[in-house]
Design an enzyme around this catalytic site. Structure first.
Site, PDB file in Angstrom:
ATOM      1  N   ASP A 115      -5.286  13.782 -25.538  1.00  0.00           N
ATOM      2  CA  ASP A 115      -5.409  12.370 -25.185  1.00  0.00           C
ATOM      3  C   ASP A 115      -4.562  11.581 -26.183  1.00  0.00           C
ATOM      4  O   ASP A 115      -4.982  11.316 -27.303  1.00  0.00           O
ATOM      5  CB  ASP A 115      -6.879  11.948 -25.231  1.00  0.00           C
ATOM      6  CG  ASP A 115      -7.066  10.498 -24.816  1.00  0.00           C
ATOM      7  OD1 ASP A 115      -6.087   9.731 -24.874  1.00  0.00           O
ATOM      8  OD2 ASP A 115      -8.199  10.132 -24.440  1.00  0.00           O
ATOM      9  N   ARG A 139      -0.638  -2.551 -18.654  1.00  0.00           N
ATOM     10  CA  ARG A 139      -1.953  -1.903 -18.695  1.00  0.00           C
ATOM     11  C   ARG A 139      -1.998  -0.786 -17.651  1.00  0.00           C
ATOM     12  O   ARG A 139      -1.732  -1.022 -16.470  1.00  0.00           O
ATOM     13  CB  ARG A 139      -3.001  -2.973 -18.386  1.00  0.00           C
ATOM     14  CG  ARG A 139      -4.433  -2.615 -18.638  1.00  0.00           C
ATOM     15  CD  ARG A 139      -5.225  -3.874 -18.846  1.00  0.00           C
ATOM     16  NE  ARG A 139      -4.861  -4.457 -20.126  1.00  0.00           N
ATOM     17  CZ  ARG A 139      -5.306  -4.026 -21.307  1.00  0.00           C
ATOM     18  NH1 ARG A 139      -6.162  -3.020 -21.366  1.00  0.00           N
ATOM     19  NH2 ARG A 139      -4.918  -4.603 -22.424  1.00  0.00           N
ATOM     20  N   LYS A 179      -0.624   0.566 -25.101  1.00  0.00           N
ATOM     21  CA  LYS A 179      -0.943   0.466 -26.540  1.00  0.00           C
ATOM     22  C   LYS A 179       0.374   0.525 -27.321  1.00  0.00           C
ATOM     23  O   LYS A 179       1.191  -0.360 -27.153  1.00  0.00           O
ATOM     24  CB  LYS A 179      -1.924   1.573 -26.928  1.00  0.00           C
ATOM     25  CG  LYS A 179      -3.289   1.439 -26.213  1.00  0.00           C
ATOM     26  CD  LYS A 179      -4.292   2.463 -26.707  1.00  0.00           C
ATOM     27  CE  LYS A 179      -5.675   2.238 -26.124  1.00  0.00           C
ATOM     28  NZ  LYS A 179      -5.890   2.924 -24.831  1.00  0.00           N
ATOM     29  N   GLU A 222      -0.532   4.773  -0.617  1.00  0.00           N
ATOM     30  CA  GLU A 222      -1.328   5.984  -0.874  1.00  0.00           C
ATOM     31  C   GLU A 222      -0.476   7.221  -0.637  1.00  0.00           C
ATOM     32  O   GLU A 222       0.240   7.315   0.364  1.00  0.00           O
ATOM     33  CB  GLU A 222      -2.561   6.001   0.022  1.00  0.00           C
ATOM     34  CG  GLU A 222      -3.609   5.011  -0.444  1.00  0.00           C
ATOM     35  CD  GLU A 222      -4.896   5.058   0.359  1.00  0.00           C
ATOM     36  OE1 GLU A 222      -5.095   6.002   1.121  1.00  0.00           O
ATOM     37  OE2 GLU A 222      -5.690   4.119   0.209  1.00  0.00           O
ATOM     38  N   THR A 232      -2.489   6.013 -22.216  1.00  0.00           N
ATOM     39  CA  THR A 232      -2.358   4.684 -21.646  1.00  0.00           C
ATOM     40  C   THR A 232      -0.945   4.206 -21.945  1.00  0.00           C
ATOM     41  O   THR A 232      -0.321   4.637 -22.920  1.00  0.00           O
ATOM     42  CB  THR A 232      -3.361   3.698 -22.257  1.00  0.00           C
ATOM     43  OG1 THR A 232      -3.402   3.913 -23.658  1.00  0.00           O
ATOM     44  CG2 THR A 232      -4.736   3.863 -21.672  1.00  0.00           C
ATOM     45  N   TYR A 255       0.853  -1.206   0.000  1.00  0.00           N
ATOM     46  CA  TYR A 255       0.000   0.000   0.000  1.00  0.00           C
ATOM     47  C   TYR A 255       0.874   1.236   0.000  1.00  0.00           C
ATOM     48  O   TYR A 255       1.833   1.323   0.768  1.00  0.00           O
ATOM     49  CB  TYR A 255      -0.914   0.023   1.229  1.00  0.00           C
ATOM     50  CG  TYR A 255      -2.357  -0.173   0.814  1.00  0.00           C
ATOM     51  CD1 TYR A 255      -2.970   0.768  -0.008  1.00  0.00           C
ATOM     52  CD2 TYR A 255      -3.069  -1.299   1.184  1.00  0.00           C
ATOM     53  CE1 TYR A 255      -4.276   0.581  -0.430  1.00  0.00           C
ATOM     54  CE2 TYR A 255      -4.373  -1.486   0.761  1.00  0.00           C
ATOM     55  CZ  TYR A 255      -4.973  -0.545  -0.051  1.00  0.00           C
ATOM     56  OH  TYR A 255      -6.249  -0.715  -0.480  1.00  0.00           O
TER      57      TYR A 255
END
Ligand code: DSN
Length: 432
Positions: A210, A245, A239, A59, A236, A57
């Site tokens: 984008d 991913r 691609k 955060e 992303t 974790y």
């Protein structure tokens, strides 16, 4: 030939899942992967994605975490951010978005108030769900005005189905958006941020690009970069950039604090540090000179595929391609053939792609009259223009002879033979 599966060794206690992973590896190896948004990551990216960082974790951001034990994680995330800034020449990077959709929503949240106006590309003209589709939560929070393409043209000297920049400007002047979004998910031509910058400045709007689809082409110098022109760039990592991913955001230093706060705690909780490590690996790979060769080959392959498919009778939406993507209008090939049926037939023939709406498609988005193809994955596997011409022939044969199961089986066998010569994972054991 069969050899021990890497998955059965890793998942000795779970042969069911191991077997399914083996099946998917076999599918990826023995059929053609032509989905424009997919790629084959390196074994190094796979290793980082499957690492112990998934246990942690974290955060917060490096140096400002809400959990202990993040010394190593901080180094990983800093490395990813530094590499990403270096790769694109950006001032600030956020590598935490779990996806491109989250990156886009994070930017809207960082820069806008609910109800503010955004000017973006319509889904059925090539835009993304998060560019304000009625089906997306984005359209419920912000007010979208949509632009599209110029009409199709029969005159070869007048290119049709290009982004209508006059419309972008007219709508910007009329609606005074706070944010203009450039970028698309199903557009085969170059999108130059410079074309939008003047319009954004004229109406006092911020500009977001984008870059999800061509990010790897930009990294490899095969597509103009929006970095330094747009205020914010989202993309992303899986691609054309060939990473795990996930998503990422580049911005000016001035907007950094707002962007970071919008992603965490605004939108997401704990970052996926295993994915962030894998992003760092992919960013290093994309800095290697060989990645530029790859990116240019992706574009050359798309051009070869498009030309060969046009010769088979398909109409190329936007008249051709400048990037990794080819959008086909199936109606000129066969007026009865829908995108849905074409996708299903191709699946049976071992050719994986996705149906797609074409501009002003008379069929529903579930059925469609189009097919979207991309060359990023099979270029990674080592294919070149010769194989693209072969693929165009195989795809056309499968669709033309779709009523004949023996013909489909014959295409599938030829596809398997082609794929056997271009294994994306030669160093992974398993059914080869
Ligand atoms: N679903 C992605 C694509 O296939 O282009 C966009 O998010």
């Amino acid at each position: 030939m069969s050899s021990p599966s890497p998955f059965s060794a890793w998942l000795a206690e779970d042969p069911e899942v191991a077997g399914l992973l083996e099946d998917e590896l076999l599918r990826q190896r023995t059929t053609l992967q032509l989905i424009a948004s997919e790629n084959f990551t390196s074994p190094a990216v796979l290793a980082a994605t499957g690492s112990v960082l998934t246990n942690k974790y974290a955060e917060g951001y490096p140096g400002r975490r809400y959990y202990g034990g993040n010394q190593v994680v901080d180094e990983i995330e800093d490395l990813a951010r530094q590499r990403l800034c270096e790769l694109f020449g950006a001032e600030h990077a956020n590598v935490q978005p779990h996806s491109g959709a989250n990156a886009n929503v994070g930017v809207y949240q960082a820069l806008l108030e609910p109800g503010d106006t955004i000017l973006a590309m319509r889904l059925d003209q090539g835009g993304h769900l998060t560019h304000g589709s009625p089906a997306s939560i984005t359209s419920k929070i912000w007010h979208f005005v949509s632009y599209g393409l110029t009409p199709a043209s029969d005159d070869p000297s007048v290119p049709g189905e290009m982004i209508d920049l006059d419309q972008v400007r007219d709508l910007a002047l009329e609606h005074r958006p706070k944010l203009i979004v450039a970028g698309a998910t199903a557009y085969a031509r170059t999108i130059d941020a410079a074309d939008y910058r003047g319009i954004a400045d004229e109406v006092g709007a911020l500009l977001m690009f984008d870059l999800a689809h061509p990010a790897g082409l930009v990294a490899g110098g095969a597509h103009p970069s929006p970095v330094g022109i747009a205020d914010v760039v989202t993309f992303t990592t899986h691609k054309t950039l060939r990473g795990p991913r996930g998503g990422a955001i580049l911005s000016t230093e001035e907007l950094a604090k707002k962007i970071d706060g919008a992603i965490f705690p605004g939108l997401q909780g704990g970052p996926l540090e295993h994915a962030i490590a894998a992003k760092a690996v992919a960013f290093k790979e994309a800095m290697d000179p060989s990645f530029s060769v790859y990116a240019h080959q992706v574009v050359a392959n798309a051009a070869a595929l498009a030309t060969a498919l046009e010769a088979e009778g398909f109409r190329l939406v936007s008249g051709g391609t400048d990037n990794h993507l080819v959008l086909l209008d199936l109606r000129s090939f066969d007026a009865e053939l829908t995108g849905k049926e074409a996708q299903e037939v191709m699946d049976r023939a071992g050719i994986t792609a996705n149906r797609n709406t074409i501009p002003d498609d008379p069929r529903s988005p579930f059925v469609t009259s189009g097919l979207r193809l991309g060359t990023a994955a099979e270029t990674t596997a080592g294919m070149g223009e010769t194989q693209m011409v072969q693929i165009a022939g195989l795809l056309s044969r499968a669709l033309r002879e779709r009523g004949d199961e023996d013909a489909i089986a014959a295409v599938r066998a030829e596809v398997a033979a082609l794929c056997a010569a271009f294994d994306p994972y030669p160093t992974l054991a398993g059914e080869g």
